[in-house]
Write a protein that holds these residues in place. Structure first.
Motif, mmCIF file in Angstrom:
data_model
loop_
_atom_site.group_PDB
_atom_site.id
_atom_site.type_symbol
_atom_site.label_atom_id
_atom_site.label_comp_id
_atom_site.label_asym_id
_atom_site.label_seq_id
_atom_site.Cartn_x
_atom_site.Cartn_y
_atom_site.Cartn_z
ATOM 1 N N GLY A 192 -21.301 8.323 -6.917
ATOM 2 C CA GLY A 192 -20.951 6.881 -7.467
ATOM 3 C C GLY A 192 -19.842 7.115 -8.426
ATOM 4 N N VAL A 193 -18.702 7.826 -8.259
ATOM 5 C CA VAL A 193 -17.976 7.794 -10.023
ATOM 6 C C VAL A 193 -16.354 7.143 -8.997
ATOM 7 N N ASP A 194 -16.358 5.839 -10.097
ATOM 8 C CA ASP A 194 -15.777 5.348 -9.868
ATOM 9 C C ASP A 194 -14.955 5.741 -9.538
ATOM 10 N N VAL A 195 -13.398 6.670 -10.526
ATOM 11 C CA VAL A 195 -12.150 7.313 -10.328
ATOM 12 C C VAL A 195 -12.436 8.213 -10.369
ATOM 13 N N ALA A 196 -11.599 9.406 -9.575
ATOM 14 C CA ALA A 196 -11.580 10.599 -9.296
ATOM 15 C C ALA A 196 -10.645 10.937 -9.269
ATOM 16 N N ILE A 197 -10.157 11.660 -10.936
ATOM 17 C CA ILE A 197 -8.868 12.856 -10.705
ATOM 18 C C ILE A 197 -8.873 13.742 -11.122
ATOM 19 N N CYS A 198 -7.943 13.905 -9.792
ATOM 20 C CA CYS A 198 -7.081 15.485 -9.156
ATOM 21 C C CYS A 198 -5.870 15.580 -9.377
ATOM 22 N N ALA A 199 -5.658 17.277 -9.027
ATOM 23 C CA ALA A 199 -3.808 17.838 -9.022
ATOM 24 C C ALA A 199 -3.971 18.611 -8.118
ATOM 25 N N LEU A 220 -11.047 -0.494 -8.987
ATOM 26 C CA LEU A 220 -9.757 -1.680 -8.355
ATOM 27 C C LEU A 220 -9.466 -2.762 -8.883
ATOM 28 N N GLU A 221 -10.837 -3.608 -9.019
ATOM 29 C CA GLU A 221 -10.542 -4.962 -9.216
ATOM 30 C C GLU A 221 -11.131 -4.757 -10.674
ATOM 31 N N SER A 231 3.155 -0.735 -14.789
ATOM 32 C CA SER A 231 4.875 -0.030 -13.969
ATOM 33 C C SER A 231 4.437 1.018 -13.187
ATOM 34 N N TYR A 232 5.223 2.253 -13.733
ATOM 35 C CA TYR A 232 4.999 3.250 -12.404
ATOM 36 C C TYR A 232 3.939 3.514 -12.443
ATOM 37 N N TRP A 233 2.591 3.787 -12.912
ATOM 38 C CA TRP A 233 0.858 4.260 -13.282
ATOM 39 C C TRP A 233 0.371 3.142 -11.367
ATOM 40 N N GLN A 234 0.896 2.067 -11.899
ATOM 41 C CA GLN A 234 0.093 0.723 -11.168
ATOM 42 C C GLN A 234 -0.768 0.353 -10.239
ATOM 43 N N TRP A 235 -1.915 1.090 -10.118
ATOM 44 C CA TRP A 235 -2.425 1.148 -8.483
ATOM 45 C C TRP A 235 -2.349 -0.309 -7.389
ATOM 46 N N ASP A 236 -2.362 -1.264 -8.134
ATOM 47 C CA ASP A 236 -2.319 -2.364 -6.933
ATOM 48 C C ASP A 236 -0.609 -1.916 -6.328
ATOM 49 N N ARG A 237 0.066 -1.450 -7.129
ATOM 50 C CA ARG A 237 1.432 -2.159 -6.110
ATOM 51 C C ARG A 237 1.164 -0.241 -5.239
ATOM 52 N N VAL A 238 1.258 0.616 -5.842
ATOM 53 C CA VAL A 238 -0.068 1.780 -4.925
ATOM 54 C C VAL A 238 -0.154 1.376 -3.572
ATOM 55 N N VAL A 239 -1.710 0.409 -4.134
ATOM 56 C CA VAL A 239 -2.450 0.380 -2.762
ATOM 57 C C VAL A 239 -1.691 -0.542 -1.730
ATOM 58 N N THR A 240 -1.061 -1.151 -2.014
ATOM 59 C CA THR A 240 -0.435 -2.111 -1.160
ATOM 60 C C THR A 240 0.376 -1.694 0.130
ATOM 61 N N MET A 241 1.110 -0.337 -0.862
ATOM 62 C CA MET A 241 2.577 -0.095 -0.003
ATOM 63 C C MET A 241 1.415 1.106 0.348
ATOM 64 N N ASN A 242 0.273 1.372 -0.044
ATOM 65 C CA ASN A 242 -0.173 2.474 0.878
ATOM 66 C C ASN A 242 -0.863 2.782 1.770
ATOM 67 N N GLU A 243 -0.668 1.070 2.301
ATOM 68 C CA GLU A 243 -1.253 0.672 3.886
ATOM 69 C C GLU A 243 -0.382 0.354 4.804
ATOM 70 N N THR A 244 0.661 0.870 4.530
ATOM 71 C CA THR A 244 0.828 1.203 5.716
ATOM 72 C C THR A 244 1.713 2.986 5.956
ATOM 73 N N GLY A 245 1.367 3.351 4.352
ATOM 74 C CA GLY A 245 1.424 5.260 3.942
ATOM 75 C C GLY A 245 2.704 5.234 3.203
ATOM 76 N N TYR A 246 3.149 3.959 2.953
ATOM 77 C CA TYR A 246 3.923 4.508 1.803
ATOM 78 C C TYR A 246 4.337 4.424 0.571
ATOM 79 N N TYR A 247 5.332 4.581 -0.521
ATOM 80 C CA TYR A 247 4.819 4.582 -1.616
ATOM 81 C C TYR A 247 5.884 3.331 -2.846
ATOM 82 N N PRO A 248 5.704 2.796 -3.751
ATOM 83 C CA PRO A 248 6.802 2.187 -4.747
ATOM 84 C C PRO A 248 7.543 2.938 -5.668
ATOM 85 N N TYR A 249 7.366 4.405 -5.013
ATOM 86 C CA TYR A 249 8.367 5.308 -5.663
ATOM 87 C C TYR A 249 8.700 6.022 -4.726
#
Ligand SMILES: *Cc1c(COP(=O)(O)O)cnc(C)c1O
Length: 396
Positions: A192-199, A220-221, A231-249
């Motif tokens: 039940g870890v809601d957010v895991a941060i890694c590098a 996410l909700e 902007s840059y970090w915004q999850w929502d935009r990344v998640v949307t583009m990730n659906e097809t494997g791409y990124y907003p940057y």
């Protein structure tokens, strides 16, 4: 006389607890021309990486990858979820916990801080007590460093989740898994870890340069309602583009080639085997340390780290002098003491692309270094580790 870089032959032993050694396979995989990050080839690579990443984080959620270090991934997580003025609960497990707290405070979050001695992990009883006291439900997030890389202490994340549930508190659980993912058992969804941060540069066996936020649907909700990252970090935009494997940057496509290979290597070996390998190498390291008579910075043996061991140098000696001598004479880098542990401890990184003989080289180097530096120790630590490893391998 210290040897210059050009005079050194053989391997450099990179035994800091990250960045860790990059395997040949990963280096070769990255040795490719840059591709179009909007072209068809990239989309496939992107999807493959997201799929493999989910398996390594052990989640059905979203794994977002930024061109950033771990610090950027911390910032991404906090700014997506919370608003300045929100309260977070943090624990002084060591240097990385302090850095994360400082970052949160600079952005404008309030951190309810539980002081610690840098020798223990998070106490789940304290988590539960603090959350029970919070009757107004002011605490929006609990921040835990899963593996404190400054002192080699692993906190019990599963117990932290149970504590949150026992207190019946709606807070989100954020875990830094930078030096635990790919080294130490971690089951994001099960725990039940809601957010895991890694590098990328530790258990994932990659060079530095990629930051990860692995998030569940709840996080996410929540971020859509509350976060202030626009902007840059915004999850929502990344998640949307990730659906097809791409990124907003522009993603770090060169590193992505390597990451795909590295994740593949972890999955080929099998996660449980990866954990077991790290556990055994960590045990062998502690057997050497005990024989030498060096004290472990971690006091609770249940919290001993599988990826890092921090050892206290005897009084009157300086850990950085020992490290310097070992680097100059033996071409091995050991981890320095961080924050208030500066000069007092040195750290052995035993993580990533690492095996028994590499550990034996590492431990022999430490033992030789102590001899050369005149640090008091009892001989035979490397020998004891060798015995342990041989017995272990014989039986396995
Ligand atoms: C290495 C490490 C970080 C990394 O932060 P960077 O910005 O990549 O230097 C964060 N947390 C922990 C626990 C680490 O070990």
């Amino acid at each position: 006389m210290p040897k210059s870089k050009d005079q050194k032959r053989g391997w450099h032993f990179l035994q800091i607890p990250g960045p860790s050694n990059t395997p040949e396979r990963v280096l070769r995989a990255m040795n490719q021309p840059t591709i179009d990050h909007r072209g068809p080839e990239f989309g496939e690579l992107g999807l493959e990486i997201i799929n493999k990443s989910r398996q390594v984080f052990q989640t059905e959620g979203h794994v977002l990858i930024y061109p950033s270090s771990g610090t950027g991934a911390w910032e991404a997580a906090l700014t997506n979820l919370f608003n300045p003025g929100d309260t977070l609960l943090g624990f002084e497990t060591g240097h990385f916990a302090v850095l994360w707290k400082n970052l949160a405070e600079k952005i404008g979050f309030k951190v309810q801080w539980i002081a610690g001695d840098w020798r223990h992990g998070v106490d789940p009883n304290v988590v539960e007590a603090e959350l029970r006291k919070d009757t107004r439900r002011d605490i929006k997030g609990v921040m835990v460093i899963h593996n404190e890389t400054c002192n080699g202490i692993t906190s019990d994340l599963e117990a932290v989740r149970q504590a949150i549930d026992s207190a019946n508190h709606p807070t989100l659980l954020l875990a830094d898994v930078v030096s635990s993912l790919g080294t130490t058992p971690f089951y994001q969804d099960k725990w039940g870890v809601d957010v895991a941060i890694c590098a990328s540069q530790k258990g994932l066996m990659m060079p530095p340069g990629l930051g990860f936020n692995s998030i569940n649907e709840k996080a996410l909700e929540y971020s859509r309602q509350t976060g202030f990252a626009q902007s840059y970090w915004q999850w929502d935009r990344v998640v949307t583009m990730n659906e097809t494997g791409y990124y907003p940057y522009t993603p770090a496509s060169g590193l992505f080639f390597g990451l795909n290979e590295a994740l593949g290597m972890i999955l080929e070996e099998g996660l449980e085997n990866v954990y077991q390998r790290h556990r055994v190498l960590a045990q062998a390291t502690r057997i050497a340390a005990d024989t030498w008579g060096l004290e472990n910075q971690a006091l609770n043996e249940k919290e001993y780290s599988d990826s890092t061991t921090a050892l206290i140098i005897p009084d009157g000696h300086n850990a950085d002098d020992l490290r310097k001598l070992i680097l100059n004479q033996l071409n091995m880098s050991l981890g320095t003491g961080l924050g208030k542990l500066k000069s007092k401890v040195f750290r052995i990184g035993h993580l990533g692309d690492f095996n028994e003989l590499m550990l034996m080289g590492t431990l022999s180097g430490v033992e030789m270094g102590m001899e050369m530096a005149g640090v008091p120790y009892s001989a035979g630590g490397a020998q004891a580790a060798m015995q342990f490893l041989a017995n272990h391998l014989k039986d396995s």
